[in-house]
Design an enzyme around this catalytic site. Structure first.
Site, PDB file in Angstrom:
ATOM      1  N   SER A 140     -41.784 -46.212  32.792  1.00  0.00           N
ATOM      2  CA  SER A 140     -40.577 -46.007  33.595  1.00  0.00           C
ATOM      3  C   SER A 140     -39.833 -47.324  33.717  1.00  0.00           C
ATOM      4  CB  SER A 140     -40.950 -45.497  34.990  1.00  0.00           C
ATOM      5  OG  SER A 140     -39.802 -45.467  35.839  1.00  0.00           O
ATOM      6  N   TYR A 154     -45.545 -46.303  42.758  1.00  0.00           N
ATOM      7  CA  TYR A 154     -45.294 -45.668  41.458  1.00  0.00           C
ATOM      8  C   TYR A 154     -44.879 -46.716  40.429  1.00  0.00           C
ATOM      9  CZ  TYR A 154     -42.631 -42.942  37.986  1.00  0.00           C
ATOM     10  OH  TYR A 154     -42.116 -42.410  36.828  1.00  0.00           O
TER      11      TYR A 154
END
Length: 245
Positions: A140, A154
């Site tokens: 990501s 995350y």
């Protein structure tokens, strides 16, 4: 030429589903791993088969070692030796500051995003030994942005995925196994609703140089390239597909 057999975790929806369909069109047979949404898995499997590929759906929680082993055992037994892995399964937990995060949410994010990827990479490395293959980890853009106020936990797991990609590529390169990653930015998927902010992609558009969130198919294209012969000299790299953010 023998068809490629690729395992895609989190393959029922969003980026995973788009990746399955794109790979099917490119000559891959698919093993679609999903954790709970059987209806979505069936829908994606139907699209894969309509593209001319075989598709096996397997309910599996990638944070569970036994589930991972069963996923790969079924893949080999039903479709043949696994040649590719897309580590796409991931969770974020609720949006918010780290100070307010629940321990159980932190643990789940780490176990799915990092431990799950490690378990799948470990099994893929064993299965591909002596034959070669390719692994694509879905990272990501959060790995380098940090995502303050949203989900730094995350982001931390995705930074770990980038490191896993670089290290494992060096470890497995001599065996002919390539390891790369794709780092998406804000993508139009139902993940945002699951984390509590369904309008997040639209709100983020103003901070993205291209002026819009991405679509799952745009990430699937990058994954498909990394698994293809065109990327035969690419390993240990993280391709950012984030609209310039």
């Amino acid at each position: 030429m023998a068809r490629q057999v690729t395992v895609v975790t989190g393959g029922s929806r969003g980026i995973g589903a788009a990746t399955c369909v794109r790979l099917a069109a490119g000559g891959h047979d698919l093993v679609l791993g999903y954790v709970s949404d059987e209806a979505a898995a069936r829908t994606t499997a139907a699209a894969v088969r309509a593209a001319g590929a075989r598709c096996l759906t397997v309910r599996a929680d990638t944070s569970d070692e036994n589930d991972v082993e069963r996923l790969f055992d079924l893949a080999a037994g039903e479709l043949g030796p696994v040649t590719g892995l897309v580590n796409n399964a991931g969770v974020t937990g609720p949006l918010g500051r780290l100070a307010q995060a629940r321990t159980e949410d932190l643990r789940r994010v780490i176990e799915v995003n990092l431990l799950g990827s490690l378990l799948c990479c470990r099994r893929a490395a064993r299965d591909m030994a002596g034959r070669g293959g390719a692994i694509v980890n879905v990272s990501s853009a959060a790995a380098t942005l940090g995502s303050p106020g949203e989900y730094v936990h995350y982001a931390a797991t995705k930074a770990a995925i980038d490191t896993l990609t670089v290290g494992l590529a060096k470890e497995l390169g001599p065996e002919g196994i390539r390891v790369n990653a794709v780092a998406p930015g804000v993508i139009n998927t139902d993940m945002h609703a699951a984390m509590g902010d369904p309008d997040r992609p639209a709100k983020a558009a103003a901070s993205i140089p291209l002026g819009r969130p991405g679509e799952p198919a745009e990430i699937a294209g990058a994954v498909a390239w990394l698994l293809s012969p065109d990327a035969s000299y690419a390993t240990g790299t993280v391709i950012r597909v984030s609209g310039g953010r």
